[in-house]
Write a protein that holds these residues in place. Structure first.
Motif, PDB file in Angstrom:
ATOM      1  N   LYS A 178      41.344  42.820  46.903  1.00 53.59           N
ATOM      2  CA  LYS A 178      40.649  43.157  45.670  1.00 53.59           C
ATOM      3  C   LYS A 178      41.308  42.482  44.466  1.00 53.59           C
ATOM      4  CE  LYS A 178      37.565  45.074  43.139  1.00 53.59           C
ATOM      5  NZ  LYS A 178      36.178  44.532  43.155  1.00 53.59           N
ATOM      6  N   VAL A 179      42.624  42.443  44.448  1.00 53.44           N
ATOM      7  CA  VAL A 179      43.330  41.750  43.364  1.00 53.44           C
ATOM      8  C   VAL A 179      42.965  40.265  43.362  1.00 53.44           C
ATOM      9  CG1 VAL A 179      45.597  41.068  42.477  1.00 53.44           C
ATOM     10  CG2 VAL A 179      45.230  43.393  43.349  1.00 53.44           C
ATOM     11  N   ALA A 180      42.985  39.654  44.553  1.00 55.04           N
ATOM     12  CA  ALA A 180      42.649  38.228  44.645  1.00 55.04           C
ATOM     13  C   ALA A 180      41.214  37.975  44.212  1.00 55.04           C
ATOM     14  CB  ALA A 180      42.873  37.737  46.070  1.00 55.04           C
ATOM     15  N   GLU A 181      40.283  38.843  44.612  1.00 57.40           N
ATOM     16  CA  GLU A 181      38.891  38.669  44.190  1.00 57.40           C
ATOM     17  C   GLU A 181      38.757  38.766  42.674  1.00 57.40           C
ATOM     18  OE1 GLU A 181      36.243  40.299  47.962  1.00 57.40           O
ATOM     19  OE2 GLU A 181      36.920  41.727  46.455  1.00 57.40           O
ATOM     20  N   SER A 182      39.416  39.742  42.071  1.00 61.84           N
ATOM     21  CA  SER A 182      39.303  39.926  40.625  1.00 61.84           C
ATOM     22  C   SER A 182      39.837  38.721  39.871  1.00 61.84           C
ATOM     23  CB  SER A 182      40.069  41.186  40.195  1.00 61.84           C
ATOM     24  OG  SER A 182      39.494  42.338  40.756  1.00 61.84           O
ATOM     25  N   PHE A 183      40.982  38.217  40.297  1.00 58.60           N
ATOM     26  CA  PHE A 183      41.582  37.097  39.567  1.00 58.60           C
ATOM     27  C   PHE A 183      40.955  35.763  39.957  1.00 58.60           C
ATOM     28  CE2 PHE A 183      44.249  40.344  38.064  1.00 58.60           C
ATOM     29  CZ  PHE A 183      44.791  39.873  36.874  1.00 58.60           C
ATOM     30  N   HIS A 184      40.377  35.662  41.151  1.00 57.10           N
ATOM     31  CA  HIS A 184      39.550  34.494  41.457  1.00 57.10           C
ATOM     32  C   HIS A 184      38.299  34.486  40.574  1.00 57.10           C
ATOM     33  CE1 HIS A 184      41.072  33.178  45.718  1.00 57.10           C
ATOM     34  NE2 HIS A 184      41.850  32.773  44.726  1.00 57.10           N
ATOM     35  N   MET A 185      37.728  35.654  40.341  1.00 52.69           N
ATOM     36  CA  MET A 185      36.568  35.741  39.457  1.00 52.69           C
ATOM     37  C   MET A 185      36.941  35.271  38.047  1.00 52.69           C
ATOM     38  SD  MET A 185      33.327  36.607  39.108  1.00 52.69           S
ATOM     39  CE  MET A 185      32.857  37.818  40.362  1.00 52.69           C
ATOM     40  N   LEU A 186      38.063  35.778  37.542  1.00 54.70           N
ATOM     41  CA  LEU A 186      38.507  35.349  36.215  1.00 54.70           C
ATOM     42  C   LEU A 186      38.764  33.845  36.176  1.00 54.70           C
ATOM     43  CD1 LEU A 186      40.986  38.246  35.371  1.00 54.70           C
ATOM     44  CD2 LEU A 186      38.870  37.713  34.137  1.00 54.70           C
ATOM     45  N   ARG A 240      36.483  35.729  47.582  1.00 54.35           N
ATOM     46  CA  ARG A 240      35.571  34.907  46.782  1.00 54.35           C
ATOM     47  C   ARG A 240      35.257  35.580  45.449  1.00 54.35           C
ATOM     48  NH1 ARG A 240      33.694  31.060  50.378  1.00 54.35           N
ATOM     49  NH2 ARG A 240      33.964  31.635  52.571  1.00 54.35           N
ATOM     50  N   PRO A 241      34.810  34.744  44.462  1.00 48.06           N
ATOM     51  CA  PRO A 241      34.510  33.316  44.499  1.00 48.06           C
ATOM     52  C   PRO A 241      35.783  32.475  44.454  1.00 48.06           C
ATOM     53  CG  PRO A 241      34.202  34.144  42.281  1.00 48.06           C
ATOM     54  CD  PRO A 241      34.531  35.339  43.130  1.00 48.06           C
ATOM     55  N   LEU A 242      35.685  31.256  44.991  1.00 51.43           N
ATOM     56  CA  LEU A 242      36.844  30.377  45.011  1.00 51.43           C
ATOM     57  C   LEU A 242      36.835  29.503  43.757  1.00 51.43           C
ATOM     58  CD1 LEU A 242      36.884  29.253  48.742  1.00 51.43           C
ATOM     59  CD2 LEU A 242      38.354  30.930  47.624  1.00 51.43           C
ATOM     60  N   PRO A 243      37.839  29.639  42.904  1.00 47.07           N
ATOM     61  CA  PRO A 243      37.885  28.838  41.682  1.00 47.07           C
ATOM     62  C   PRO A 243      38.361  27.422  41.966  1.00 47.07           C
ATOM     63  CG  PRO A 243      39.816  30.222  41.815  1.00 47.07           C
ATOM     64  CD  PRO A 243      38.969  30.569  43.012  1.00 47.07           C
ATOM     65  N   TYR A 298      36.963  31.218  33.755  1.00 42.07           N
ATOM     66  CA  TYR A 298      37.788  30.540  32.746  1.00 42.07           C
ATOM     67  C   TYR A 298      38.735  29.560  33.443  1.00 42.07           C
ATOM     68  CZ  TYR A 298      35.884  34.592  30.411  1.00 42.07           C
ATOM     69  OH  TYR A 298      35.015  35.542  29.933  1.00 42.07           O
ATOM     70  N   PRO A 299      38.200  28.414  33.870  1.00 36.38           N
ATOM     71  CA  PRO A 299      38.973  27.476  34.710  1.00 36.38           C
ATOM     72  C   PRO A 299      40.273  27.017  34.045  1.00 36.38           C
ATOM     73  CG  PRO A 299      36.644  26.865  34.637  1.00 36.38           C
ATOM     74  CD  PRO A 299      36.835  27.929  33.601  1.00 36.38           C
ATOM     75  N   GLY A 300      41.340  27.038  34.837  1.00 39.15           N
ATOM     76  CA  GLY A 300      42.614  26.530  34.378  1.00 39.15           C
ATOM     77  C   GLY A 300      43.301  27.379  33.335  1.00 39.15           C
ATOM     78  N   ARG A 301      42.858  28.628  33.176  1.00 43.36           N
ATOM     79  CA  ARG A 301      43.401  29.463  32.099  1.00 43.36           C
ATOM     80  C   ARG A 301      44.002  30.786  32.579  1.00 43.36           C
ATOM     81  NH1 ARG A 301      38.995  30.707  27.797  1.00 43.36           N
ATOM     82  NH2 ARG A 301      40.834  31.672  26.837  1.00 43.36           N
ATOM     83  N   ILE A 302      43.971  31.075  33.871  1.00 43.98           N
ATOM     84  CA  ILE A 302      44.295  32.426  34.324  1.00 43.98           C
ATOM     85  C   ILE A 302      45.666  32.494  35.012  1.00 43.98           C
ATOM     86  CG2 ILE A 302      43.584  34.328  35.811  1.00 43.98           C
ATOM     87  CD1 ILE A 302      41.837  33.873  33.298  1.00 43.98           C
ATOM     88  N   ASP A 303      46.452  33.480  34.567  1.00 41.12           N
ATOM     89  CA  ASP A 303      47.746  33.807  35.168  1.00 41.12           C
ATOM     90  C   ASP A 303      47.646  35.194  35.797  1.00 41.12           C
ATOM     91  OD1 ASP A 303      48.874  31.466  34.038  1.00 41.12           O
ATOM     92  OD2 ASP A 303      49.337  32.539  32.181  1.00 41.12           O
ATOM     93  N   ILE A 318      38.274  39.183  26.748  1.00 40.31           N
ATOM     94  CA  ILE A 318      38.989  38.291  25.837  1.00 40.31           C
ATOM     95  C   ILE A 318      38.736  36.831  26.189  1.00 40.31           C
ATOM     96  CG2 ILE A 318      41.327  37.531  25.227  1.00 40.31           C
ATOM     97  CD1 ILE A 318      42.102  40.474  25.113  1.00 40.31           C
ATOM     98  N   GLY A 319      38.561  36.538  27.461  1.00 43.37           N
ATOM     99  CA  GLY A 319      38.241  35.172  27.842  1.00 43.37           C
ATOM    100  C   GLY A 319      36.965  34.672  27.186  1.00 43.37           C
TER     101      GLY A 319
END
Length: 305
Positions: free
Chosen positions: A85-93, A155-158, A97-102, A62-63
């Motif tokens: 793994k959760v942190a990696e997945s949401f860091h990837m998102l 990582r990756p670090l957004p 999509y900078p500044g858009r992820i909750d 959707i992003g």
């Protein structure tokens, strides 16, 4: 009035799961066009009526089909997963999509006992470790995690980390959110309480953090909006019969707190709840078992902003 969308990605006959996921993207695009603040998708498992087993995968899709609206999980069920793994997945998102992820977090099983065991083993044991799991996740999200005194980085670090929210219906979840400087979402449509006491406890206990300096509270509301009161009641009756199917066949149980009406009457209802609960935002699921009418409900609700 700040409004956001919660989607359960329902599979409404005669649609198949592929069509249901396409409708999720259409809803997100519509929400963006109408000026909603966020589009969040839930997580449930082994429910034929829902296509929301992997929020992070759907959000990535959707992003790519939206441009501005914030995207998030409502909620990712943390006891099933390892924090890194959760942190990696949401860091990837958040990198895509900078500044858009909750990152909205919950601690429910999201399905039957057998599904929960198949997914992550001893679910109750995992829930009992929720404080440690949540602390590790926050450490990963803010680059504080160490193992045997060695730093480990998700990582990756957004450029901007995901904004963290906890979803719940009691003071325990509110206390978790307050302790970690996270936002809090009270599940109004899943609870018999109005949320005032729970949100008040969250605000009183909130500990400011670099990532969130002040408490932020949302109400997750089930609402159906139509041009007339009669049409809203008719859609609500259809919705209630759909909701009341066994949870393993369709939507989760506990969804009896459904607000209905025209834009004017719903404005009164939401403003009253907002005053009682001191909510900053409304996260709305519109459980209409028809994709076009569901979109129309959100279009009419957008007039409340």
């Amino acid at each position: 009035m700040k409004l956001s969308v919660l989607d359960l990605a329902p599979v409404i006959a005669p649609a198949d799961p592929a069509a249901a996921l396409e409708q999720a993207a259409v809803l997100a695009q519509t929400a963006e066009r109408l000026g909603y603040a966020r589009y969040w998708v839930a997580e449930h498992h082994d429910m034929p009526g829902l296509a929301c087993t992997a929020p992070e995968v759907l959000l990535a899709h959707i992003g790519a089909r939206t441009q501005r609206i914030r995207l998030g999980s409502g909620a990712l069920l943390l006891p099933h997963y390892k924090p890194m793994k959760v942190a990696e997945s949401f860091h990837m998102l958040a990198t895509l999509y900078p500044g858009r992820i909750d990152l909205g977090i919950g601690r429910a099983p999201g399905g039957s006992a057998h599904a929960a065991i198949a997914l992550s083993g001893n679910f109750l044991g995992n829930v009992s470790r929720m404080p440690e799991t949540l602390q590790a996740l926050m450490d990963f999200l803010h680059q504080r995690y160490t193992y045997e005194d060695q730093p480990v980085t998700a990582r990756p670090l957004p450029a901007e980390p995901p904004q963290v929210w906890l979803l719940g219906t009691n003071t325990k979840s509110a206390a978790f959110a307050a302790q970690h400087g996270a936002g809090y979402v009270f599940g109004h449509f899943m609870s018999d309480a109005d949320g005032a006491e729970t949100i008040a406890a969250y605000r009183e206990q909130f500990q400011p953090a670099a990532h969130m300096a002040e408490p932020k509270a949302m109400l997750a509301i089930a609402a159906i909006c139509a041009e007339t009161e009669e049409e809203a009641k008719r859609l609500a009756a259809e919705s209630q019969s759909w909701f009341r199917l066994p949870s393993e066949q369709n939507m989760p149980q506990g969804s009896g707190r459904l607000l209905t009406g025209t834009p004017d009457s719903l404005r009164v209802q939401l403003e009253s709840l907002g005053r009682i609960c001191h909510a900053d935002e409304y996260l709305i699921v519109s459980p209409v078992p028809d994709y076009e009418k569901r979109l129309r409900s959100y279009e009419l609700l957008a007039a409340l902003k």
